[in-house]
Design a protein around this motif. Structure first.
Motif, PDB file in Angstrom:
ATOM      1  N   CYS A 173       0.833  -1.205   0.000  1.00 37.76           N
ATOM      2  CA  CYS A 173       0.000   0.000   0.000  1.00 37.76           C
ATOM      3  C   CYS A 173       0.871   1.259   0.000  1.00 37.76           C
ATOM      4  O   CYS A 173       0.649   2.182  -0.776  1.00 37.76           O
ATOM      5  N   THR A 174       1.858   1.278   0.868  1.00 42.37           N
ATOM      6  CA  THR A 174       2.750   2.436   0.961  1.00 42.37           C
ATOM      7  C   THR A 174       3.616   2.572  -0.288  1.00 42.37           C
ATOM      8  O   THR A 174       3.827   3.684  -0.792  1.00 42.37           O
ATOM      9  N   LEU A 175       4.113   1.449  -0.787  1.00 41.08           N
ATOM     10  CA  LEU A 175       5.032   1.469  -1.939  1.00 41.08           C
ATOM     11  C   LEU A 175       4.309   1.417  -3.283  1.00 41.08           C
ATOM     12  O   LEU A 175       4.947   1.561  -4.323  1.00 41.08           O
ATOM     13  N   ASP A 176       2.985   1.171  -3.263  1.00 37.08           N
ATOM     14  CA  ASP A 176       2.198   1.005  -4.487  1.00 37.08           C
ATOM     15  C   ASP A 176       2.825  -0.070  -5.386  1.00 37.08           C
ATOM     16  O   ASP A 176       3.056   0.136  -6.578  1.00 37.08           O
ATOM     17  N   SER A 177       3.104  -1.215  -4.787  1.00 37.44           N
ATOM     18  CA  SER A 177       3.770  -2.309  -5.490  1.00 37.44           C
ATOM     19  C   SER A 177       2.853  -3.525  -5.549  1.00 37.44           C
ATOM     20  O   SER A 177       1.693  -3.471  -5.151  1.00 37.44           O
ATOM     21  N   THR A 178       3.408  -4.647  -6.028  1.00 33.75           N
ATOM     22  CA  THR A 178       2.623  -5.876  -6.169  1.00 33.75           C
ATOM     23  C   THR A 178       2.376  -6.511  -4.809  1.00 33.75           C
ATOM     24  O   THR A 178       3.300  -6.720  -4.030  1.00 33.75           O
ATOM     25  N   CYS A 179       1.102  -6.815  -4.550  1.00 35.50           N
ATOM     26  CA  CYS A 179       0.747  -7.442  -3.273  1.00 35.50           C
ATOM     27  C   CYS A 179       0.851  -8.968  -3.365  1.00 35.50           C
ATOM     28  O   CYS A 179       0.676  -9.548  -4.439  1.00 35.50           O
ATOM     29  N   SER A 180       1.111  -9.577  -2.234  1.00 34.01           N
ATOM     30  CA  SER A 180       1.147 -11.041  -2.162  1.00 34.01           C
ATOM     31  C   SER A 180      -0.262 -11.607  -2.314  1.00 34.01           C
ATOM     32  O   SER A 180      -1.247 -10.968  -1.925  1.00 34.01           O
ATOM     33  N   GLU A 181      -0.352 -12.800  -2.893  1.00 33.21           N
ATOM     34  CA  GLU A 181      -1.641 -13.480  -3.022  1.00 33.21           C
ATOM     35  C   GLU A 181      -1.995 -14.289  -1.785  1.00 33.21           C
ATOM     36  O   GLU A 181      -3.104 -14.812  -1.681  1.00 33.21           O
ATOM     37  N   LEU A 182      -1.046 -14.382  -0.843  1.00 33.43           N
ATOM     38  CA  LEU A 182      -1.272 -15.187   0.364  1.00 33.43           C
ATOM     39  C   LEU A 182      -1.570 -14.345   1.595  1.00 33.43           C
ATOM     40  O   LEU A 182      -2.259 -14.797   2.503  1.00 33.43           O
ATOM     41  N   PHE A 183      -1.020 -13.114   1.630  1.00 32.44           N
ATOM     42  CA  PHE A 183      -1.185 -12.252   2.801  1.00 32.44           C
ATOM     43  C   PHE A 183      -1.642 -10.862   2.367  1.00 32.44           C
ATOM     44  O   PHE A 183      -1.015 -10.255   1.490  1.00 32.44           O
ATOM     45  N   PRO A 184      -2.697 -10.332   2.970  1.00 32.00           N
ATOM     46  CA  PRO A 184      -3.149  -8.975   2.639  1.00 32.00           C
ATOM     47  C   PRO A 184      -2.082  -7.934   2.961  1.00 32.00           C
ATOM     48  O   PRO A 184      -1.398  -8.037   3.982  1.00 32.00           O
ATOM     49  N   PHE A 185      -1.951  -6.931   2.072  1.00 34.54           N
ATOM     50  CA  PHE A 185      -1.088  -5.756   2.252  1.00 34.54           C
ATOM     51  C   PHE A 185       0.412  -6.062   2.236  1.00 34.54           C
ATOM     52  O   PHE A 185       1.227  -5.144   2.356  1.00 34.54           O
ATOM     53  N   VAL A 186       0.803  -7.317   2.096  1.00 35.98           N
ATOM     54  CA  VAL A 186       2.226  -7.681   2.149  1.00 35.98           C
ATOM     55  C   VAL A 186       2.837  -7.582   0.754  1.00 35.98           C
ATOM     56  O   VAL A 186       2.293  -8.106  -0.223  1.00 35.98           O
ATOM     57  N   ASP A 187       3.964  -6.888   0.685  1.00 37.56           N
ATOM     58  CA  ASP A 187       4.669  -6.703  -0.579  1.00 37.56           C
ATOM     59  C   ASP A 187       5.352  -7.995  -1.000  1.00 37.56           C
ATOM     60  O   ASP A 187       5.921  -8.710  -0.162  1.00 37.56           O
ATOM     61  N   ASP A 188       5.316  -8.312  -2.290  1.00 42.16           N
ATOM     62  CA  ASP A 188       5.940  -9.541  -2.795  1.00 42.16           C
ATOM     63  C   ASP A 188       7.444  -9.568  -2.537  1.00 42.16           C
ATOM     64  O   ASP A 188       8.014 -10.627  -2.252  1.00 42.16           O
ATOM     65  N   ASN A 189       8.090  -8.397  -2.657  1.00 37.65           N
ATOM     66  CA  ASN A 189       9.537  -8.342  -2.424  1.00 37.65           C
ATOM     67  C   ASN A 189       9.872  -8.616  -0.954  1.00 37.65           C
ATOM     68  O   ASN A 189      10.872  -9.270  -0.645  1.00 37.65           O
ATOM     69  N   TYR A 190       9.028  -8.117  -0.058  1.00 34.71           N
ATOM     70  CA  TYR A 190       9.250  -8.413   1.367  1.00 34.71           C
ATOM     71  C   TYR A 190       9.071  -9.903   1.625  1.00 34.71           C
ATOM     72  O   TYR A 190       9.868 -10.504   2.363  1.00 34.71           O
ATOM     73  N   LEU A 191       8.034 -10.503   1.027  1.00 36.22           N
ATOM     74  CA  LEU A 191       7.809 -11.943   1.203  1.00 36.22           C
ATOM     75  C   LEU A 191       9.006 -12.740   0.692  1.00 36.22           C
ATOM     76  O   LEU A 191       9.436 -13.702   1.339  1.00 36.22           O
ATOM     77  N   SER A 192       9.559 -12.315  -0.456  1.00 29.04           N
ATOM     78  CA  SER A 192      10.750 -12.993  -1.000  1.00 29.04           C
ATOM     79  C   SER A 192      11.927 -12.886  -0.036  1.00 29.04           C
ATOM     80  O   SER A 192      12.652 -13.863   0.184  1.00 29.04           O
ATOM     81  N   SER A 193      12.110 -11.695   0.551  1.00 29.81           N
ATOM     82  CA  SER A 193      13.216 -11.498   1.501  1.00 29.81           C
ATOM     83  C   SER A 193      13.024 -12.345   2.755  1.00 29.81           C
ATOM     84  O   SER A 193      13.988 -12.931   3.272  1.00 29.81           O
TER      85      SER A 193
END
Length: 341
Positions: A173-193
Motif C-alpha cells: 500500500c505504501t510502496l504502491d507495489s505488487t501485493c502477495s496473493e497469500l497475505f493482505p497488504f504484504v509486498d511480494d519483495n518483502y515476502l521474498s526477503s
C-alpha cells in the motif's frame, strides 16, 4: 470464492479486500482448522510452559547456555501458538475484518517474530551442539552464559525488526507495489526477503546437525580402528546411535513441517495460485504450529536432566495428592475418637 484480481492501489489497500483471503468456504473446513489450531495450540502451550518451569526451577539448568537456548525456543513457541491461533482462527474461521490495516500487519508481525525466533533458537541450539562436538576442550570458554544471553538478545531484536518492516512501511500500500496473493497488504519483495531469511536459517540448522552427525560417525570409526576397550566402545556407540536418531528426527520434523509452506510461498511469487492451493496453504500453515508442539519433546524432554526433573515433579505431585486424600480420612478418625471419649 474466486481469486481476487486487484489492480488499483485504492482497492488493494481497502480493508474489504481481506475477504478475498478468507479461502475456507465450507463449515467443515473451518471446523477442521479450528480443531487443529485448538489441539496443537493447547498442547504447545502446555508442553513449552512445562519446559520453561523445569529449566528455571533448577539453578543448575538455568545457568547452562544450551538450556537458555531451549528456554528461548520454548518461549518463542508459546508466543507463536497464542498469536497464531488467535489471529488465524479469528481470520479464517470467524471471518473477522473489523480491524485496520495496521492492526492486521501488527498481528502478522507478531506471528513472524515468534516463528522466526523459534527457528533462530533452533539455530542457536544447533550451533551450541556444533561447538560442543567440534571443540569440546574449548566449549566452556567459547559458550559462556554472557555470550548466550547476548546471542539471544541479537536474535530476538533481529527477528522483531524484520517482522516489523511491513508495519513500518514496507508494504504494497505504501510502496504502491505488487501485493502477495497469500497475505493482505504484504509486498511480494518483502515476502521474498523473508523466505530467503528463513531458508538461510534452515540451511544453517541442517549444516550444523549434518556436521554433528559426521563427527559422531568419525568418532565411531576411530574407536573401531584403534580397538578401544569393548565396554567403552559399546557405550559410546550407543550414545552415537541415540544422537543420530535424535538429529534425524530433528531434521525430518523440521523439513516436513516447513517445506510445504515455503514451497507454496515461493510458488506464489512466480505464479498465480488457484483457490484450491490457497486452501492447501491455510491447512499447511498449521504444520508450523505442529513443529512448535513437537519441539519440546525432541529438544527438552529427551534431555536426561529435564526428564529426571519431570519425574521429580510428578512424584512430588503424587505425594501431595496422596496426602490431600489421607488428610480428610485422618480428620474424620480424629473426630470419631473424640466423640467416643
Amino acid at each position: 470464492m474466486d481469486i481476487c484480481k486487484i489492480h488499483e492501489n485504492a482497492s488493494k489497500c481497502s480493508v474489504n479486500t481481506m475477504e478475498c483471503f478468507m479461502v475456507l468456504s465450507t463449515q467443515a473446513q473451518k471446523i477442521s482448522i479450528a480443531m487443529l489450531c485448538g489441539l496443537f495450540g493447547t498442547l504447545c502451550i502446555f508442553e513449552n510452559s512445562l519446559v520453561l518451569y523445569l529449566i528455571f526451577s533448577s539453578p543448575r539448568t538455568r545457568r547452562k547456555p544450551s538450556y537458555l537456548f531451549i528456554s528461548s525456543l520454548a518461549l518463542a513457541d508459546i508466543l507463536a501458538s497464542i498469536i497464531f491461533v488467535c489471529s488465524f482462527v479469528n481470520f479464517h474461521v470467524f471471518n473477522e475484518t473489523d480491524f485496520s490495516k495496521e492492526t492486521f500487519l501488527l498481528q502478522l508481525g507478531g506471528v513472524n517474530t515468534s516463528f522466526s525466533a523459534s527457528l533462530s533458537s533452533l539455530l542457536l541450539t544447533a550451533l551450541d551442539r556444533y561447538i560442543s562436538i567440534s571443540r569440546p576442550s574449548k566449549y566452556k570458554l567459547l559458550m559462556t552464559g554472557k555470550r548466550a544471553w547476548i546471542a539471544l538478545g541479537v536474535v530476538w531484536v533481529t527477528c522483531t525488526t524484520i517482522a516489523s518492516l511491513p508495519l513500518l512501511g514496507w508494504n504494497c500500500c505504501t510502496l504502491d507495489s505488487t501485493c502477495s496473493e497469500l497475505f493482505p497488504f504484504v509486498d511480494d519483495n518483502y515476502l521474498s526477503s523473508w523466505i530467503c531469511f528463513t531458508m538461510v536459517l534452515l540451511g544453517c540448522i541442517v549444516y550444523a546437525y549434518a556436521h554433528v552427525l559426521w563427527r559422531a560417525h568419525q568418532h565411531v570409526a576411530y574407536m573401531e580402528k584403534h580397538q578401544v576397550q569393548v565396554g567403552k566402545q559399546n557405550t559410546r556407540m550407543r550414545m552415537d546411535v541415540m544422537l543420530a536418531k535424535t538429529l534425524v528426527m530433528v531434521l525430518t520434523v523440521l523439513v516436513l513441517c516447513w517445506s510445504p509452506v515455503l514451497v507454496l510461498m515461493i510458488y506464489s511469487i512466480f505464479a498465480r495460485l488457484s483457490n484450491r492451493l490457497r486452501k492447501v496453504f491455510a491447512f499447511c500453515s498449521t504444520l508450523c504450529l505442529l513443529n512448535s508442539m513437537v519441539n519440546p519433546i525432541i529438544y527438552a524432554l529427551r534431555s536426561k536432566e529435564l526428564y529426571s526433573s519431570l519425574r521429580m515433579v510428578f512424584s512430588r505431585f503424587r505425594r501431595q495428592l496422596k496426602a490431600s486424600e489421607e488428610s480428610p480420612e485422618a480428620e474424620s478418625n480424629h473426630k470419631s475418637s473424640m466423640i467416643e471419649t
